[in-house]
Design a protein around this motif. Structure first.
Motif, mmCIF file in Angstrom:
data_model
loop_
_atom_site.group_PDB
_atom_site.id
_atom_site.type_symbol
_atom_site.label_atom_id
_atom_site.label_comp_id
_atom_site.label_asym_id
_atom_site.label_seq_id
_atom_site.Cartn_x
_atom_site.Cartn_y
_atom_site.Cartn_z
ATOM 1 N N LEU A 98 0.913 -1.020 0.074
ATOM 2 C CA LEU A 98 -0.035 -0.005 -0.037
ATOM 3 C C LEU A 98 0.726 1.454 0.031
ATOM 4 N N LEU A 102 1.567 1.363 -3.917
ATOM 5 C CA LEU A 102 0.082 2.102 -4.333
ATOM 6 C C LEU A 102 0.211 3.658 -4.053
ATOM 7 N N TYR A 103 0.981 4.041 -2.821
ATOM 8 C CA TYR A 103 0.733 5.491 -2.527
ATOM 9 C C TYR A 103 1.952 6.097 -3.287
ATOM 10 N N VAL A 106 1.906 5.155 -7.289
ATOM 11 C CA VAL A 106 0.757 5.228 -7.953
ATOM 12 C C VAL A 106 -0.090 6.621 -7.652
ATOM 13 N N LEU A 107 -0.468 6.840 -6.506
ATOM 14 C CA LEU A 107 -1.325 7.969 -5.978
ATOM 15 C C LEU A 107 -0.458 9.324 -5.917
ATOM 16 N N VAL A 131 5.612 0.082 -9.043
ATOM 17 C CA VAL A 131 3.937 -0.136 -9.065
ATOM 18 C C VAL A 131 3.744 -1.527 -8.878
ATOM 19 N N VAL A 134 2.385 -3.439 -5.724
ATOM 20 C CA VAL A 134 0.735 -3.852 -5.323
ATOM 21 C C VAL A 134 0.239 -5.355 -5.663
ATOM 22 N N ALA A 138 -1.534 -7.307 -2.966
ATOM 23 C CA ALA A 138 -3.028 -7.614 -3.012
ATOM 24 C C ALA A 138 -3.394 -9.094 -2.958
#
Length: 157
Positions: A98, A102-103, A106-107, A131, A134, A138
């Motif tokens: 995450l 992800l953070y 990506v974000l 990336v 993730v 998951a």
């Protein structure tokens, strides 16, 4: 295998091994990503993530091995299993998946308007491996939920 309802079933053993495999995949991705980033950007501080991933994986494997010992205290085995589950969640799902994946990759770039970081040129392989954190995170998260369900069914049966 014991007949204690709180001991892992054959199914949970398989799922536990799958969790360890996906955590290992995330540790490998972390190693490639951070070593590559340290080399191309000249930032040796990135090597700390490799050490963190190795230590987390070693703790995860050791805790699971301790939980699976055929002889020993059931309370110790349960604590060891929860350590295995928690390290998988906190280390490989939350931290590397995450946050790092992800953070960070990506974000944050989306919120900042792109992947251009001051002082660092864009590198596709570096961003792609970032990336990629993730995916195993998951899968690990889904497997950890499955473990909780299997463990709950073993206790209630």
């Amino acid at each position: 295998m014991t007949t204690d309802p709180k001991s892992p079933t054959v199914s949970t053993s398989r799922t536990n091994l799958q969790v360890l495999a996906w955590c290992s995949a995330n540790a490998l991705i972390t190693t490639v990503h951070h070593v590559y980033g340290a080399v191309i950007y000249g930032t040796p501080g990135r090597y700390h993530a490799v050490l963190a991933a190795a230590l987390l994986l070693a703790l995860d494997v050791a805790a699971y091995a301790w939980a699976r010992r055929p002889a020993g205290d059931d309370a110790v085995a349960r604590v060891a299993w929860w350590i295995h589950w928690s390290v998988s969640l906190v280390g490989f799902v939350l931290s590397f998946g995450l946050f790092e994946g992800l953070y960070t990759h990506v974000l944050s770039p989306l919120l900042q308007g792109g992947y251009v970081t001051p002082g660092q040129p864009f590198d596709l392989l570096f961003q792609a491996t970032g990336v990629l954190h993730v995916l195993p995170a998951a899968v690990t998260a889904l497997l950890l939920v499955r473990l909780l369900r299997e463990r709950g069914q073993a206790v209630t049966s």
